[in-house]
Every structure is written in C-alpha cells, then in structure tokens.
Design a protein around this motif. Structure first.
Motif, PDB file in Angstrom:
ATOM      1  N   VAL A 167     -36.749 -49.001  81.460  1.00 27.04           N
ATOM      2  CA  VAL A 167     -35.540 -48.179  81.414  1.00 27.04           C
ATOM      3  C   VAL A 167     -35.088 -47.835  82.827  1.00 27.04           C
ATOM      4  CG1 VAL A 167     -34.564 -45.977  80.656  1.00 27.04           C
ATOM      5  CG2 VAL A 167     -36.082 -47.250  79.145  1.00 27.04           C
ATOM      6  N   GLY A 168     -36.048 -47.514  83.689  1.00 30.07           N
ATOM      7  CA  GLY A 168     -35.709 -47.185  85.062  1.00 30.07           C
ATOM      8  C   GLY A 168     -34.988 -48.313  85.779  1.00 30.07           C
ATOM      9  N   GLN A 169     -35.402 -49.550  85.514  1.00 28.62           N
ATOM     10  CA  GLN A 169     -34.728 -50.702  86.119  1.00 28.62           C
ATOM     11  C   GLN A 169     -33.274 -50.768  85.666  1.00 28.62           C
ATOM     12  OE1 GLN A 169     -37.106 -54.362  85.496  1.00 28.62           O
ATOM     13  NE2 GLN A 169     -38.826 -52.984  85.175  1.00 28.62           N
ATOM     14  N   GLY A 170     -33.055 -50.501  84.386  1.00 39.26           N
ATOM     15  CA  GLY A 170     -31.691 -50.533  83.861  1.00 39.26           C
ATOM     16  C   GLY A 170     -30.827 -49.435  84.443  1.00 39.26           C
ATOM     17  N   PHE A 216     -28.420 -52.400  62.387  1.00 43.71           N
ATOM     18  CA  PHE A 216     -29.036 -51.101  62.712  1.00 43.71           C
ATOM     19  C   PHE A 216     -28.380 -50.484  63.949  1.00 43.71           C
ATOM     20  CE2 PHE A 216     -32.295 -53.920  60.889  1.00 43.71           C
ATOM     21  CZ  PHE A 216     -32.559 -53.236  59.706  1.00 43.71           C
ATOM     22  N   THR A 217     -27.068 -50.317  63.878  1.00 48.88           N
ATOM     23  CA  THR A 217     -26.293 -49.862  65.032  1.00 48.88           C
ATOM     24  C   THR A 217     -26.836 -48.573  65.639  1.00 48.88           C
ATOM     25  OG1 THR A 217     -24.318 -50.858  64.067  1.00 48.88           O
ATOM     26  CG2 THR A 217     -23.983 -49.250  65.819  1.00 48.88           C
ATOM     27  N   ASN A 218     -27.255 -47.645  64.802  1.00 51.29           N
ATOM     28  CA  ASN A 218     -27.696 -46.334  65.280  1.00 51.29           C
ATOM     29  C   ASN A 218     -29.126 -46.325  65.820  1.00 51.29           C
ATOM     30  OD1 ASN A 218     -25.254 -45.095  64.696  1.00 51.29           O
ATOM     31  ND2 ASN A 218     -25.887 -44.510  62.625  1.00 51.29           N
ATOM     32  N   TYR A 219     -29.790 -47.468  65.737  1.00 54.89           N
ATOM     33  CA  TYR A 219     -31.202 -47.516  66.156  1.00 54.89           C
ATOM     34  C   TYR A 219     -31.467 -48.569  67.227  1.00 54.89           C
ATOM     35  CZ  TYR A 219     -31.577 -44.819  61.893  1.00 54.89           C
ATOM     36  OH  TYR A 219     -31.397 -43.859  60.916  1.00 54.89           O
ATOM     37  N   VAL A 220     -30.416 -49.162  67.742  1.00 55.83           N
ATOM     38  CA  VAL A 220     -30.549 -50.232  68.733  1.00 55.83           C
ATOM     39  C   VAL A 220     -29.659 -49.924  69.932  1.00 55.83           C
ATOM     40  CG1 VAL A 220     -30.146 -52.676  69.191  1.00 55.83           C
ATOM     41  CG2 VAL A 220     -31.092 -51.972  66.992  1.00 55.83           C
ATOM     42  N   THR A 221     -30.196 -50.132  71.136  1.00 57.59           N
ATOM     43  CA  THR A 221     -29.408 -49.988  72.349  1.00 57.59           C
ATOM     44  C   THR A 221     -29.930 -50.970  73.387  1.00 57.59           C
ATOM     45  OG1 THR A 221     -28.495 -48.371  73.913  1.00 57.59           O
ATOM     46  CG2 THR A 221     -30.823 -48.122  73.337  1.00 57.59           C
ATOM     47  N   THR A 222     -29.473 -50.865  74.626  1.00 54.97           N
ATOM     48  CA  THR A 222     -29.901 -51.769  75.691  1.00 54.97           C
ATOM     49  C   THR A 222     -30.213 -50.962  76.951  1.00 54.97           C
ATOM     50  OG1 THR A 222     -27.686 -52.107  76.616  1.00 54.97           O
ATOM     51  CG2 THR A 222     -28.359 -53.564  74.797  1.00 54.97           C
ATOM     52  N   THR A 223     -30.912 -51.592  77.888  1.00 52.75           N
ATOM     53  CA  THR A 223     -31.166 -50.920  79.161  1.00 52.75           C
ATOM     54  C   THR A 223     -29.856 -50.615  79.880  1.00 52.75           C
ATOM     55  OG1 THR A 223     -31.518 -53.125  80.135  1.00 52.75           O
ATOM     56  CG2 THR A 223     -33.476 -51.859  79.541  1.00 52.75           C
ATOM     57  N   GLU A 224     -28.884 -51.502  79.761  1.00 51.00           N
ATOM     58  CA  GLU A 224     -27.574 -51.271  80.366  1.00 51.00           C
ATOM     59  C   GLU A 224     -26.906 -50.049  79.750  1.00 51.00           C
ATOM     60  OE1 GLU A 224     -23.525 -53.851  81.213  1.00 51.00           O
ATOM     61  OE2 GLU A 224     -24.549 -54.099  79.280  1.00 51.00           O
ATOM     62  N   CYS A 225     -26.960 -49.955  78.441  1.00 53.09           N
ATOM     63  CA  CYS A 225     -26.291 -48.859  77.744  1.00 53.09           C
ATOM     64  C   CYS A 225     -26.960 -47.517  78.042  1.00 53.09           C
ATOM     65  CB  CYS A 225     -26.303 -49.139  76.240  1.00 53.09           C
ATOM     66  SG  CYS A 225     -24.952 -48.331  75.357  1.00 53.09           S
ATOM     67  N   VAL A 226     -28.284 -47.498  78.077  1.00 54.57           N
ATOM     68  CA  VAL A 226     -28.988 -46.258  78.402  1.00 54.57           C
ATOM     69  C   VAL A 226     -28.613 -45.794  79.810  1.00 54.57           C
ATOM     70  CG1 VAL A 226     -31.236 -45.185  78.782  1.00 54.57           C
ATOM     71  CG2 VAL A 226     -30.913 -46.728  76.847  1.00 54.57           C
ATOM     72  N   GLY A 227     -28.539 -46.729  80.751  1.00 44.96           N
ATOM     73  CA  GLY A 227     -28.166 -46.392  82.113  1.00 44.96           C
ATOM     74  C   GLY A 227     -26.765 -45.831  82.213  1.00 44.96           C
ATOM     75  N   ARG A 228     -25.818 -46.477  81.557  1.00 41.64           N
ATOM     76  CA  ARG A 228     -24.439 -45.989  81.578  1.00 41.64           C
ATOM     77  C   ARG A 228     -24.321 -44.616  80.926  1.00 41.64           C
ATOM     78  NH1 ARG A 228     -20.711 -51.271  79.942  1.00 41.64           N
ATOM     79  NH2 ARG A 228     -21.050 -52.454  81.866  1.00 41.64           N
ATOM     80  N   ALA A 229     -25.033 -44.448  79.824  1.00 48.99           N
ATOM     81  CA  ALA A 229     -24.999 -43.154  79.132  1.00 48.99           C
ATOM     82  C   ALA A 229     -25.560 -42.041  80.008  1.00 48.99           C
ATOM     83  CB  ALA A 229     -25.785 -43.245  77.822  1.00 48.99           C
ATOM     84  N   MET A 230     -26.644 -42.329  80.729  1.00 48.36           N
ATOM     85  CA  MET A 230     -27.223 -41.321  81.620  1.00 48.36           C
ATOM     86  C   MET A 230     -26.228 -40.899  82.686  1.00 48.36           C
ATOM     87  SD  MET A 230     -31.083 -42.733  82.138  1.00 48.36           S
ATOM     88  CE  MET A 230     -32.287 -41.453  81.919  1.00 48.36           C
ATOM     89  N   LEU A 231     -25.542 -41.860  83.269  1.00 49.42           N
ATOM     90  CA  LEU A 231     -24.551 -41.548  84.291  1.00 49.42           C
ATOM     91  C   LEU A 231     -23.404 -40.727  83.714  1.00 49.42           C
ATOM     92  CD1 LEU A 231     -24.434 -44.909  86.256  1.00 49.42           C
ATOM     93  CD2 LEU A 231     -24.985 -42.674  87.212  1.00 49.42           C
TER      94      LEU A 231
END
Length: 215
Positions: free
Chosen positions: A2-5, A174-189
């Motif tokens: 996750v940190g890499q993303g 499973f839209t509500n249970y799947v994401t990506t490292t890119e998406c997690v990073g963008r969401a954090m920002l």
C-alpha cells in the motif's frame, strides 16, 4: 505494498510539494520531491524528530501478516509501534492529518474472536484520541497491486499472481470489496485535502474518495 501505491500518487500529484519517507534501507525511486531518512528503529523516532516537523499529513501504511505470529508480537508491531510514531508526530505537527491503513473486518469493540481484528481495533481507537487535526482509518478489503507495487509477503504475492487475471470480474461482482493500490493512494490524498464525514472509511468509501479527483 500500500505504501508503494501511496508514494506513487504523492509524487504524481501537483499539490504535493514534498514527501518524506522513513525507511530501513535506501530503495525508493529518485524524485525531486522525495527525501528519505534511513532509520532502523522505527519504534523510536527520537533521534530524527528534529526532521519530522512541518508536515501536513502522515500516511501510515506499515503492517505485517498475522501468519505464524503470537498476539504479543503482533501487538508490538501493530499497536505499540504505530502509537509510538503517532505520539511523536502529534507533538511536532498538531495540525497534521494522520491516515492509518487498517483493514476490512477490524473490531472496534476490541472483544471479538479474531486476534488481528482486536489489535487493529485497539490501535484505531487509540489513534482517534490523539491530538491531530484529524485522524482517518482506512479499511480496505481486497487490494489489487498496480504499477509495479509488490507485497513482501511471499504467499500474498503468489495469491495476487493467481487472482490478477480475474480482477476485472471481481471488480464488477464485488465493487464494494475491491480496490487498487492506485485508488487507495488517491483516496488518501483526497481525504487529507478535503476531509471526510466519518473517521472510518470502509472499502466502498475509499473507492468514492478515489474518484473525487476526476470530477
């Protein structure tokens, strides 16, 4: 992983002026925005604390698998280390937003049967009492690694290699249970910039905040 993303998204985002990464070994890509501090004992930042002030956000992505770990050992890495870092940063950066990567199924009551969920819940609850500007707790479910992000846990890597071809189908079913490292990073920002109504973001919330920057 996750940190890499998250790092990739920070370096790509024009709103991010600089990134400081605390690492055990120099291993990150060269970038004008990025500075690294090599520090072996991440549970004690006192030796480098004079270099940790003046930051708007902390994205805390460190974590370990529970496989083969006793609760005491898992607690030292998941709870003790996280709180030690958070206490140091809260004193130095009271206006900081602290974002912690937890996990789907975390037990906020701290009384459930699953050891990892109890410890994660205890960590989340303690962070919410910290004197930051804001604390947000990310609880992703399945995370698909993108753009070269890799897990250091061997059996996770094998699992991702098998699942990768089926990711488009999983995302549809499973839209509500799947994401990506890119998406997690963008969401954090986006959460660091704009906030969120709830301190806890489940997987579906992460995907919603990921899409915010495209509007």
């Amino acid at each position: 992983m996750v940190g890499q993303g998250v790092l990739r998204e920070c370096l790509l985002d024009p709103d991010v002026e600089s990134v400081l990464a605390i690492v055990r070994n120099l291993s990150l890509p060269q970038n004008d925005k990025l500075r690294e501090i090599v520090h072996q004992n991440t549970s004690d930042l006192s030796a480098i604390k004079d270099r940790l002030a003046g930051y708007d956000a902390c994205f805390f992505c460190l974590g370990v698998s529970t496989v083969g770990m006793e609760e005491a050992a898992y607690r030292r890495v998941t709870y003790d280390l996280t709180l030690s870092v958070a206490r140091t940063l809260a004193k130095l950066n009271p206006t900081m937003t602290f974002i912690y990567v937890s996990g789907a199924g975390t037990d906020s009551t701290e009384r459930g049967r699953l050891m990892w969920a109890r410890v994660k819940g205890k960590t989340e609850n303690a962070l919410l009492q910290m004197r930051f500007k804001a604390v947000y707790l990310f609880r992703p479910a399945y995370i698909q690694p993108l753009y070269g992000a890799r897990t250091k846990t061997a059996w996770y890597g094998a699992f991702y290699a098998v699942v990768r071809p089926f990711y488009p189908l999983l995302k549809t079913l499973f839209t509500n249970y799947v994401t990506t490292t890119e998406c997690v990073g963008r969401a954090m920002l986006n959460v660091a910039k704009r906030g969120f109504p709830n301190p806890v973001l489940e997987n579906r919330d992460i995907n919603v905040m990921c899409a915010k920057d495209s509007k």
